[in-house]
Design an enzyme around this catalytic site. Structure first.
Site, PDB file in Angstrom:
ATOM      1  CG  ASP A 340       3.010 -11.865   1.864  1.00  0.00           C
ATOM      2  OD1 ASP A 340       4.015 -11.669   1.144  1.00  0.00           O
ATOM      3  OD2 ASP A 340       2.887 -11.388   3.008  1.00  0.00           O
ATOM      4  CD  GLU A 341      -0.963  -9.429   3.872  1.00  0.00           C
ATOM      5  OE1 GLU A 341      -1.924  -9.270   4.639  1.00  0.00           O
ATOM      6  OE2 GLU A 341       0.231  -9.197   4.203  1.00  0.00           O
ATOM      7  CB  SER A 342       0.793  -8.809  -4.477  1.00  0.00           C
ATOM      8  OG  SER A 342       2.009  -9.282  -3.980  1.00  0.00           O
TER       9      SER A 342
END
Ligand code: ACM
Length: 535
Positions: A340-342
């Site tokens: 997530d949210e990379s």
């Protein structure tokens, strides 16, 4: 209400004497005998129930019999006895038997009934006894949770109470809608010790959840010992949000947690979040950074600033070592790779990374789970995608043949505040009052996604703003029981109006279990929160 003012200690003593005399003479009122099973407040509500208008009472002649001498059944019997003995003061023993015992006892047995599946059960109660049957031991364990909920709330207290201990009679046939019924605790933003996790497992099991996902790594801390890369835990585990001392689980402690969960028919899913949310590892080992420079430890709450270096071979050697060690202490089938949210990872690097890491997980004999962003890569067979944010990713996942774990933030994130007055928590996804947490259906919330695409709901508890387990409890309860019902009970006929009455009756149960719950004004709690049950 007129207030009683006591002007001096003389009148206070007089008042005390009068009250004591009155209380000693007043006849003790027995609680009403539960006679109508249909009026009981079981959460999750069973699939079907027939009431027969009498009741069974636990007495000093009651024992628990289990069929045959299966160690597993004896263990379930003992679990039930250990729940009943402290508060009843009885000495309920667990015994083996190949046939139903004499009147007055509880009997647990395996009985083939294909319709019940691996987790269903039948609970038959009459004045003569209690008989719980299931296809498999897991069903017996969930049936035991129903037995606990049919007894008075005081059954959960740790010391002897007056009783009587009666259950309404009838038959319950029950089985879950979804096979993956989960919750998650982020132990990285703030660390929670082994005893806290065990407590969370116990509370989740009471509502028939069978998955405990632990977010073991994040920017603010690395929480699992990795013997081949020891600085991860020893250095990367030293911090948490706000600068507290952090901590980590040794592999022995983690194995103990896994066993504890297994005994409660719960699978622990370990998450190693990557390629983003990785600052604690990037601070521990310089070579994992593209520029070869170690990062500072981080105690803030920003997201999206860290990334493993997708172009370096050492990154994949590192991940292979970590996954090998985590897989070796995780008997469950899954490893969660985050994803997530990379935001600090280039798109092409992200795809390359997720593709390679899926192969690593598969090479260690485990199945991959990841947050919904991983659906933008090419998913291997049998990957589970956890929807939290982007519905387009959920559709992409299903198009690739993946199944979904449903954690839409606006309904399931337990760190979201109840309303604008809640002191703990955040509200970037929504304020989630108890009715909103309950009033939705995972099988209809995203156009084009139906029950066949869904494994179940998982309710994540992110820990940026909570640092004690009491605080966790306040955010988790009473929303988690609602999610548990969406997971277990059929969607047909579901109503907030009916559910909130059953939830109200769980107030005294939470209190008896010492759960520090949020007393939502939407629910007419069956207790005065200021007058807690005596411990
Ligand atoms: C997430 O909330 N970043 C999965």
């Amino acid at each position: 209400m007129p207030t009683l003012r006591i002007s001096n200690s003389g009148s206070a003593l007089l008042l005390l004497a009068v009250l004591t005399t009155f209380m000693a003479c007043a006849p003790k009122k027995s609680p009403p005998v539960p006679m109508d099973l249909a009026q009981e407040s079981i959460i999750p509500i069973p699939v079907s129930l027939t009431a027969t208008n009498s009741s069974f009472e636990l007495t000093n002649a009651t024992d628990i019999y289990v069929q045959g001498d299966s160690k597993e059944l004896l263990k379930i019997g003992q679990y039930l006895a250990d729940k009943l003995n402290p508060s009843t003061g009885l000495d309920i023993k667990v015994k083996s038997s190949n046939e139903a015992p004499a009147a007055g006892n509880i009997y647990l047995s395996i009985k083939k009934d294909a319709e019940l599946g691996a987790e269903g059960y039948v609970l038959s109660i009459n004045a003569e006894g209690v008989h719980l049957t299931a296809n498999a031991p897991a069903g017996l364990f969930w049936g035991v949770q129903t037995i606990r909920q049919l007894l008075p709330p005081e059954i959960e207290l740790p010391s002897k109470q007056a009783g009587p201990w009666r259950m309404a009679s009838g038959t319950i046939r029950d089985k879950p809608t979804y096979g993956f019924r989960g919750t998650m605790l982020d132990v990285a933003r703030h660390f929670f010790g082994v005893e806290d996790i065990k407590r969370f497992i116990d509370l989740a099991a009471y509502y028939k959840l069978n998955v405990m996902h632990l977010g073991l790594t994040n920017d603010q801390g690395w929480r699992i010992e990795i013997k081949s890369w020891p600085k991860l835990a020893e250095y990367g585990g030293k911090t948490e949000v706000g600068g507290g001392k952090g901590g980590y689980y040794t592999q022995e402690q983690f194995k103990d947690l896994v066993r504890y969960a297994q005994d409660r028919y719960m699978t622990i899913i370990p998450e190693i979040d990557m390629p983003g949310h990785s600052n604690a590892a990037l601070a521990s080992y310089a070579e994992l950074n593209c520029d070869g420079k170690a990062r500072e430890l981080y105690t803030g709450t920003e997201v999206g600033f860290s990334t493993f270096c997708a172009q370096k071979d050492i990154t994949y050697k590192f991940i292979d070592d970590v996954i090998r060690e985590v897989a070796a202490i995780s008997p469950g089938p899954y490893i969660h790779i985050g994803g997530d949210e990379s935001h600090a990872t280039k798109k092409e690097d992200y795809i390359l990374f997720v593709n390679k890491v899926q192969d690593i997980v598969l090479s260690h004999g485990k199945q991959v789970i990841g947050w919904d962003e991983i659906a933008t890569a090419s998913l291997k067979k049998n990957v589970f995608v956890q929807l939290w944010s982007d519905e387009k990713n959920a559709s992409l996942a299903v198009k690739q043949g993946a199944k979904l774990v449903m954690s839409p933030a606006r309904k399931t994130y337990l760190d979201m505040q109840y309303d604008s007055t809640t002191k703990l928590g955040l509200h970037w996804a929504a304020y989630i009052e108890v009715d909103s947490a309950y009033s939705w259906d995972p099988a209809t919330i995203i156009p084009g996604i139906t029950q066949k695409d869904i494994l179940g709901i998982e309710s994540p508890m992110w820990s940026e703003t909570v640092d004690t387990f009491d605080e966790v409890e306040y955010m988790v309860f009473p929303r988690l029981p609602g999610h548990a019902e969406l997971n277990w009970s059929p969607a047909t006929g579901r109503s907030w109006a009916a559910y909130k009455k059953r939830l109200a009756a769980h107030g005294p149960r939470f209190t008896a279990m010492g759960v520090d719950y949020y007393p939502s004004k939407l629910v007419e709690w069956k207790e005065d929160k200021d007058k807690k049950l005596k411990n």
